[in-house]
Design an enzyme around this catalytic site. Sequence first.
Site, mmCIF file in Angstrom:
data_model
loop_
_atom_site.group_PDB
_atom_site.id
_atom_site.type_symbol
_atom_site.label_atom_id
_atom_site.label_comp_id
_atom_site.label_asym_id
_atom_site.label_seq_id
_atom_site.Cartn_x
_atom_site.Cartn_y
_atom_site.Cartn_z
ATOM 1 N N LYS A 180 0.874 -1.183 0.000
ATOM 2 C CA LYS A 180 0.000 0.000 0.000
ATOM 3 C C LYS A 180 0.904 1.223 0.000
ATOM 4 C CE LYS A 180 -1.836 3.040 1.991
ATOM 5 N NZ LYS A 180 -1.654 4.467 1.603
ATOM 6 N N GLU A 255 9.136 1.478 11.462
ATOM 7 C CA GLU A 255 10.253 2.407 11.284
ATOM 8 C C GLU A 255 9.643 3.803 11.275
ATOM 9 O OE1 GLU A 255 12.413 4.858 10.372
ATOM 10 O OE2 GLU A 255 12.556 4.152 8.294
ATOM 11 N N CYS A 289 13.658 9.865 7.432
ATOM 12 C CA CYS A 289 13.526 9.335 8.794
ATOM 13 C C CYS A 289 14.845 9.420 9.534
ATOM 14 C CB CYS A 289 13.005 7.913 8.760
ATOM 15 S SG CYS A 289 13.774 6.910 7.505
ATOM 16 N N GLU A 386 10.231 15.618 15.952
ATOM 17 C CA GLU A 386 10.621 15.418 14.550
ATOM 18 C C GLU A 386 9.890 16.445 13.692
ATOM 19 O OE1 GLU A 386 9.280 11.894 12.311
ATOM 20 O OE2 GLU A 386 11.373 11.642 11.730
HETATM 21 P P1 NAD Z 1 1.609 8.565 7.931
HETATM 22 O O1 NAD Z 1 2.380 7.776 8.900
HETATM 23 O O2 NAD Z 1 0.195 8.866 8.285
HETATM 24 O O3 NAD Z 1 1.583 7.776 6.507
HETATM 25 C C1 NAD Z 1 2.495 6.764 6.148
HETATM 26 C C2 NAD Z 1 1.750 5.638 5.432
HETATM 27 O O4 NAD Z 1 0.761 5.110 6.319
HETATM 28 C C3 NAD Z 1 0.989 6.084 4.181
HETATM 29 O O5 NAD Z 1 1.050 5.052 3.206
HETATM 30 C C4 NAD Z 1 -0.433 6.240 4.682
HETATM 31 O O6 NAD Z 1 -1.399 6.092 3.668
HETATM 32 C C5 NAD Z 1 -0.511 5.098 5.675
HETATM 33 N N1 NAD Z 1 -1.556 5.275 6.701
HETATM 34 C C6 NAD Z 1 -2.091 6.429 7.175
HETATM 35 N N2 NAD Z 1 -3.031 6.175 8.094
HETATM 36 C C7 NAD Z 1 -3.121 4.833 8.218
HETATM 37 C C8 NAD Z 1 -3.886 3.955 9.019
HETATM 38 N N3 NAD Z 1 -4.808 4.419 9.869
HETATM 39 N N4 NAD Z 1 -3.690 2.631 8.906
HETATM 40 C C9 NAD Z 1 -2.754 2.139 8.074
HETATM 41 N N5 NAD Z 1 -1.996 2.915 7.260
HETATM 42 C C10 NAD Z 1 -2.170 4.245 7.343
HETATM 43 O O7 NAD Z 1 2.432 9.862 7.622
HETATM 44 P P2 NAD Z 1 1.969 11.241 6.918
HETATM 45 O O8 NAD Z 1 0.615 11.671 7.402
HETATM 46 O O9 NAD Z 1 2.139 11.071 5.461
HETATM 47 O O10 NAD Z 1 3.080 12.243 7.484
HETATM 48 C C11 NAD Z 1 2.921 12.832 8.742
HETATM 49 C C12 NAD Z 1 4.248 12.879 9.490
HETATM 50 O O11 NAD Z 1 4.765 11.561 9.622
HETATM 51 C C13 NAD Z 1 5.373 13.657 8.835
HETATM 52 O O12 NAD Z 1 5.297 15.020 9.109
HETATM 53 C C14 NAD Z 1 6.589 13.006 9.438
HETATM 54 O O13 NAD Z 1 6.867 13.578 10.687
HETATM 55 C C15 NAD Z 1 6.175 11.572 9.630
HETATM 56 N N6 NAD Z 1 6.680 10.674 8.551
HETATM 57 C C16 NAD Z 1 7.740 9.886 8.819
HETATM 58 C C17 NAD Z 1 8.241 9.058 7.821
HETATM 59 C C18 NAD Z 1 9.436 8.164 8.067
HETATM 60 O O14 NAD Z 1 10.105 7.774 7.120
HETATM 61 N N7 NAD Z 1 9.704 7.781 9.295
HETATM 62 C C19 NAD Z 1 7.657 9.044 6.557
HETATM 63 C C20 NAD Z 1 6.540 9.851 6.325
HETATM 64 C C21 NAD Z 1 6.070 10.661 7.328
#
Ligand code: NAD
Length: 484
Positions: A180, A255, A289, A386
């Site tokens: 996904k 992660e 990250c 972060e």
């Molecule tokens: P997120 O964690 O919400 O999204 C990451 C993935 O999880 C996406 O594919 C998203 O569709 C999916 N997702 C979202 N809600 C979900 C749920 N309820 N169940 C299962 N999967 C779900 O991150 P975001 O909203 O895109 O970004 C927000 C913050 O997260 C950023 O500002 C940053 O601080 C952090 N982030 C960290 C990383 C990393 O590499 N560690 C990557 C992206 C974002």
Amino acid sequence: MPLTKLPFNPCHCLIDGTWRAPVSGQTIALIDPSDGSELTQIARGQSDDINAAVNAAQNALSGEWGRKTALERGRILTKIGQLVLENVDFLAELEARDVGKPYAQARADAVALARYMEFYGGAADKVHGETIPYLDGYTVYTLREPHGVTGHIVPWNYPMQIIGRSVGAALAMGNAAVLKPAEEACLTALMFAEIARQAGLPNGALNVVPGLGAEAGAALSSHKNVQHISFTGSVATGALVQQAAGANVIPVTLELGGKSPQLVFEDADLAEALPFLVNAGIQNAGQTCSASSRILVQQSRYEEVVAAMSERYKALKVGPAMDDLNLGPLISSRQKDIVTGFLKLGEDLQIAATGQVAPDAPKSGAYVAPHLLLCPDPNHPLAQQEIFGPVQVVIPFKNEADALRIANGTDYGLVASIWTENGARQMRLAKALKSGQVFINNYGAGGGVELPFGGIGKSGHGREKGFEALYGFSTLKTVAAKHG
Ligand code: NAD
């Protein structure tokens, strides 16, 4: 500018080796963060599509894919790697335009994706069980077996690299994967799936369902027929994914980012350290990250380090991804709001230097100039949370004990680095730092696919990359035969 020439329909999911529209027929707009325009529409996959994908993966395990030997799986992965390399420029352009990262970085990510496939292709037949000396009359051995169906929930910041490290390792061990990708950036995930199909990966071994996190992501992480979840993203979503997986009692790899420090001691070789101090913070506009967002400097060198970093900052240029400057835009206007919110929260901090947004960068793009901030208080929110944007704080420390206390003083523990020529100090700190990876006189070691990677604390748990990932993407069976 809309995309042309895609060898797949971006409004489709890949399920059981076939591109098909999501059951609902709905789509989502994919935005180009360099100018805010619509790149294309993508599928809005939901639980029906996840069900079909999980079903296809189960069938693959009991069908052609499940019958492949480790050697055959390895050859297919190696072939995928070759095809990735043949398509490297196209993948790079897709990633640059979709994520907003400078083209050269996107190209490096595509090369890394190929390298993951080569590494896991070569490793597939080299993960062995063991024999265990036991009671007289017994032969005992262990078997490494796939979990079954693995779910991969991937963020938008490094789609190709994260797909490479998690899907590559899962397939090497004989799992069947449901991927996904993030709703903000999923084109290279789709292109990768098409490449894997062309390389001869059997139907159902890899299925891709784009969609929203709360819909497709939640359906995947809570699915009763999924046996392992790999998630990269935010702490809040990671906790939800872990809870959903917990209800089905399946293992999860999380992660979740960090607040990774670099410790610069008075005997550090600053000329050597300087590029790492800055680049590790601003690469991918800080949306990494493992970004090094805290620079800890011994007081006697503090001013010198700040001055040297400031010079570099002033030369940093920000602009559209395909202009290939130092930084591109952030992923979205939402992310820009998050980062500018943090800059407001840090208004009490002195700005040492900023970079420049190119004057001709489209006003509708999600641009933020990189900021280097002086932060005497290690407990300041900008030194603790972060930010996921191009913002680094420089924190002074008195001595080794002080440096260690500050370095370990956040909820995170993903990456740390130590800049010192003192060998005993290197060894002491490498042990004492609370971090999944520690680098001595470098940062990131080029991001090697061979190096196990993952965090402690709120940075998550489990390890991806290297051989270690192959253990995570498999389960161990002990066989004890009594033969007298
Ligand atoms: P997120 O964690 O919400 O999204 C990451 C993935 O999880 C996406 O594919 C998203 O569709 C999916 N997702 C979202 N809600 C979900 C749920 N309820 N169940 C299962 N999967 C779900 O991150 P975001 O909203 O895109 O970004 C927000 C913050 O997260 C950023 O500002 C940053 O601080 C952090 N982030 C960290 C990383 C990393 O590499 N560690 C990557 C992206 C974002």
